[in-house]
Design an enzyme around this catalytic site. Sequence first.
Site: not given
Length: 397
Positions: A242, A211, A183
């Site tokens: 996300k 991610h 990340s």
Amino acid sequence: MYGKMKQFLTEELGSIEAAGLFKQERIITSPQKADIQINTGTNLLNFCANNYLGLSDNPRLIDAAKQAMDTHGYGMSSVRFICGTQDLHKQLEKTIADYFKTDDTILYAACFDANGGLFEPLLGEQDAIISDALNHASIIDGVRLCKAKRYRYANADMADLERCLQEAQSQRFRIIATDGVFSMDGNVAPMDKICDLAEKYDALVMVDESHSAGVVGKTGRGVAELFDCYGRIDIFTGTLGKSFGGAMGGFTTGRKEIIEMLRQRSRPYLFSNSLAPMIVGASLEMFNILNESDILHDKLMTNVAYFYEKMTAAGFDIKPTQSAICAVMLYDAKLSQDMAARMQEEGIYVTGFYYPVVPQGQARIRVQLSAGHERVHLDKAIEAFIKVGQEMGVLKN
């Protein structure tokens, strides 16, 4: 006693603030999207959210959340195994398994819970966990809760991973744990090589897709798609907070027996409320959107390539990226804070990161691109970076 502790905390907080490293929360008064408003009334372009596919304010997801509340209520008021499982939960678990091409899925309140509740139910003192040095804090905390022997290898360093696997041969079960995309740097774990070593040294493979899912791979389906590792990765963890809509919720998906054991013994699953119906309903609609078209993923990757090319051409030091994360390296912690504050004055919302979030001397501004960004947004951010970079001596005039 608190009087003594209060004095200590006050002094510690004062030293953090004096060093220019105090974390201030900036309060957003609008929906999360590419252009936001904060409580001062200022409008900003947001370049530090994990809203990779630009879905956080998507009308279809909002409508799906409302519909789920109408049909299934507001909250569950229970854990799953008592009376907290609805048909929507089972539908979403199957949908996630289909997306990652796995056997089954278990939902959590967050991926932090998924990682925190993963290792202890599966591994004991006679086993080994081999973890990448740059893994997310949730993986680190999950490993700490387990009694298995711990090994750590340098970030994405396959020679060091092989050394750890060789040392761990005396353990009963071995599992390699890694982020898919790291990340803070934006680099991708080399999953094909990790799987090769796992097969050579008889180890399981676990990857956190928080991610990477929705971002890497030809259609954005994560590291298994990117490296053609379907069937070779035993456990995926990930988040719905996300790329996948930006709300909250986490999951573990993988081998059938592993998921079933987590249902029996994973503490965050057994002792936390079920995911709210509105989040589950919106998440189901989110997967419908992703299954209909790759347009959001394609736009995201175009935005990343454009931003990276223009920023590096301007002279910024940006770590190589295969994801939606561009780490603008500044190295000095206070500079990262000062530059982020100055960028906000230019209408660009970014955040500086420094130790202990990143290693000492590796301070940066982490820019996160989104399919919600238009070219005009990117150009304004690039112009602001150049202007502020020259003012602060990051770029030579």
